[in-house]
Enzyme design. Sequence first.
Site, short mmCIF file in Angstrom:
data_model
loop_
_atom_site.label_atom_id
_atom_site.label_comp_id
_atom_site.label_asym_id
_atom_site.label_seq_id
_atom_site.Cartn_x
_atom_site.Cartn_y
_atom_site.Cartn_z
N TYR A 103 0.82 -1.21 0.00
CA TYR A 103 0.00 0.00 0.00
C TYR A 103 0.85 1.26 0.00
O TYR A 103 0.68 2.15 -0.83
CB TYR A 103 -0.95 -0.01 1.20
CG TYR A 103 -2.13 -0.90 0.94
CD1 TYR A 103 -3.25 -0.41 0.28
CD2 TYR A 103 -2.10 -2.25 1.29
CE1 TYR A 103 -4.33 -1.23 -0.01
CE2 TYR A 103 -3.17 -3.07 1.00
CZ TYR A 103 -4.28 -2.57 0.35
OH TYR A 103 -5.33 -3.38 0.05
N ASP A 138 10.39 -5.21 -5.31
CA ASP A 138 9.67 -6.08 -4.37
C ASP A 138 10.21 -7.49 -4.50
O ASP A 138 10.68 -7.88 -5.57
CB ASP A 138 8.15 -6.05 -4.63
CG ASP A 138 7.34 -6.38 -3.38
OD1 ASP A 138 6.65 -5.50 -2.86
OD2 ASP A 138 7.45 -7.53 -2.90
N LYS A 169 4.98 8.75 14.57
CA LYS A 169 3.97 7.89 13.93
C LYS A 169 3.15 7.14 15.00
O LYS A 169 1.94 6.98 14.86
CB LYS A 169 4.69 6.91 13.01
CG LYS A 169 3.81 5.96 12.29
CD LYS A 169 3.00 6.64 11.20
CE LYS A 169 1.97 5.68 10.64
NZ LYS A 169 1.02 6.35 9.78
N GLY A 180 -5.67 16.67 38.17
CA GLY A 180 -6.35 16.66 39.47
C GLY A 180 -7.36 17.78 39.49
O GLY A 180 -7.93 18.12 38.46
N CYS A 191 -12.62 19.12 39.44
CA CYS A 191 -13.58 18.70 38.40
C CYS A 191 -13.24 17.40 37.70
O CYS A 191 -14.07 16.50 37.63
CB CYS A 191 -13.72 19.81 37.36
SG CYS A 191 -14.46 21.29 38.04
N1 LIG Z 1 -1.07 0.69 4.97
C1 LIG Z 1 -1.11 1.92 5.44
O1 LIG Z 1 -2.10 2.64 5.31
C2 LIG Z 1 0.10 2.51 6.13
C3 LIG Z 1 0.12 3.88 6.39
C4 LIG Z 1 1.26 4.43 6.98
C5 LIG Z 1 2.32 3.60 7.31
N2 LIG Z 1 2.27 2.27 7.07
C6 LIG Z 1 3.44 1.46 7.39
O2 LIG Z 1 4.19 1.29 6.19
C7 LIG Z 1 4.78 0.01 6.15
C8 LIG Z 1 4.31 -0.75 4.93
O3 LIG Z 1 2.92 -0.97 5.02
P1 LIG Z 1 2.08 -1.56 3.83
O4 LIG Z 1 0.66 -1.56 4.27
O5 LIG Z 1 2.44 -0.87 2.55
O6 LIG Z 1 2.67 -3.07 3.79
P2 LIG Z 1 2.35 -4.24 2.74
O7 LIG Z 1 2.42 -5.50 3.49
O8 LIG Z 1 1.12 -3.90 1.94
O9 LIG Z 1 3.56 -4.17 1.72
C9 LIG Z 1 4.87 -4.51 2.05
C10 LIG Z 1 5.57 -4.96 0.78
O10 LIG Z 1 6.95 -5.14 1.08
C11 LIG Z 1 7.40 -6.24 0.30
N3 LIG Z 1 8.66 -6.72 0.83
C12 LIG Z 1 8.92 -7.44 1.94
N4 LIG Z 1 10.24 -7.67 2.08
C13 LIG Z 1 10.85 -7.05 1.05
C14 LIG Z 1 12.20 -6.92 0.64
N5 LIG Z 1 13.19 -7.48 1.33
N6 LIG Z 1 12.46 -6.20 -0.47
C15 LIG Z 1 11.48 -5.65 -1.19
N7 LIG Z 1 10.17 -5.74 -0.85
C16 LIG Z 1 9.86 -6.43 0.26
C17 LIG Z 1 6.25 -7.24 0.37
O11 LIG Z 1 6.32 -8.21 -0.65
C18 LIG Z 1 5.05 -6.28 0.21
O12 LIG Z 1 4.70 -6.12 -1.14
C19 LIG Z 1 4.42 -0.65 7.49
O13 LIG Z 1 5.45 -0.40 8.40
C20 LIG Z 1 3.15 0.06 7.88
O14 LIG Z 1 2.96 0.01 9.28
C21 LIG Z 1 1.18 1.71 6.47
#
Ligand SMILES: NC(=O)c1ccc[n+]([C@@H]2O[C@H](COP(=O)([O-])OP(=O)(O)OC[C@H]3O[C@@H](n4cnc5c(N)ncnc54)[C@H](O)[C@@H]3O)[C@@H](O)[C@H]2O)c1
Length: 460
Positions: free
Chosen positions: A32, A52, A232, A287, A290
């Site tokens: 995402y 990826d 965060k 404290g 209220c």
């Molecule tokens: N989803 C959200 O709305 C959101 C918002 C803010 C922050 N975050 C944070 O961002 C981070 C990512 O979240 P996400 O939802 O995108 O995760 P996700 O699981 O959707 O995507 C992670 C991707 O990383 C890839 N991956 C794993 N190991 C890898 C490597 N060694 N090399 C290359 N790619 C690799 C996976 O195949 C996957 O496609 C997390 O830490 C999450 O907490 C997420």
Amino acid sequence: MRGSDATVDRGQRSTEGGGKTPVKVSVFGLGYVGCVSAACLASRGHEVLGVDVDPVKVELVLGGQAPVVEERIGDLTADVVASGALRATTDVTVAIGQTDISLVCVGTPSAPNGSLSTRFLERVAEEIGRALADKPTWHTVVFRSTMLPGTCTDLLIPILEKSSGKTVGVDFGVAVNPEFLREGSSVRDFFNPPKTVIGAADPASADAVAALYEGLPGDVFRVEIPVAEMTKYADNSFHALKIGFANEIGAICRALGVDSHQVTEVFLADRKLNISPAYLRPGFAFGGSCLPKDLRGLVYAARRADVAVPLLDNVLTSNEAHLRRAVDLVVATGRRRIGLFGLSFKPGTDDLRESPLVELAERLVGKGYDLRIYDANVALSRLIGANRAYIEGRLPHLGQLLSNAAEDVLEHAEVCVVGSTEPAVCEAIANAGDRPIIDLVRLPDAETRRAHPGYVGLGW
Ligand SMILES: NC(=O)c1ccc[n+]([C@@H]2O[C@H](COP(=O)([O-])OP(=O)(O)OC[C@H]3O[C@@H](n4cnc5c(N)ncnc54)[C@H](O)[C@@H]3O)[C@@H](O)[C@H]2O)c1
């Protein structure tokens, strides 16, 4: 979160228009966060290479398709892939070799015990480090994944250094740049972020990150790496708390036959005390006459109506734990003669009812500490009515403990416990010499004091 160490640039107006300086950027993790960041950066004129471990996601991107379903991401990905601004690979060496900066957006899921799993981060750091070993030019590694304070400095930088054989800040840069987008509106959020937070060990890395977002609206905060990591968590735990709070208020309202949305309209309209910075900076326990009383009253009403409100029910437990932290800090000094500066429940008042400082004083006296107290607004001569009764009930020896001069309390003290920032107190504390200082209220010069041994802040 903005300490004086943080610098802040006010955001600019331009939104989705291109960035001013095109950058070659690789994005690790096409989930995402990664795929939205990659497509949006590409649409702003940067040359983006998505990476990826999952070949299916890479193939999807190469075919102009987004690996996730999100508003606008499909069309955006198709456009930027067609224009050549976004490409994708599974090859880490190629990605590092062909770009100048990498955004790491891999997942950081919960482990079964609730702890944060850093296994994907560790692996990607090792892979990037190995690729950096053979790269002759400077590269900046930017972690966007959500990770606890200390993860970058204590875990990921050592992995990068070990696998590259190079030194951070000398041979390559590192930064932490948390992502604040919300699933469902993440493309919109990318172009209109609430803020940009950049934690970096060196200014060059911070500049490299800032260049990616040049022209986007919102303030840009340049902070220390652990501050960037923690922001965060502060945000997300607050969002969760807000939802839990709103839902508990709703449940109580329903049980009492009140329309919670009408209540919320009024609640939200208050931008002075409710939707505002009020009550949101770490300090001492709450404290007064209220908050504890009304919380207890509301929780009791909920209980009578068989409505479970664990969040509201535990606010006083949380407050008690905070008070306990202050007692523990005094105990930890191993000294007996204590000077307490401040007694009323908040500055500028002599109201002692349910003052947490009175509670603290009472506990210290109960433990046999030799206590002296100074509070400009509280003098025996002014203790009338409810306060007199309260003091006589809670601290019958107050007369002996209270002093009219801050210097007298300082003279007595082996340890200074600061519960007020009034000028006489700050002046006395400035003359505290090498006495341990337990700061419950964040003294105006706390930022510099934090570096000195003997100073301890209750929550900073
Ligand atoms: N989803 C959200 O709305 C959101 C918002 C803010 C922050 N975050 C944070 O961002 C981070 C990512 O979240 P996400 O939802 O995108 O995760 P996700 O699981 O959707 O995507 C992670 C991707 O990383 C890839 N991956 C794993 N190991 C890898 C490597 N060694 N090399 C290359 N790619 C690799 C996976 O195949 C996957 O496609 C997390 O830490 C999450 O907490 C997420």
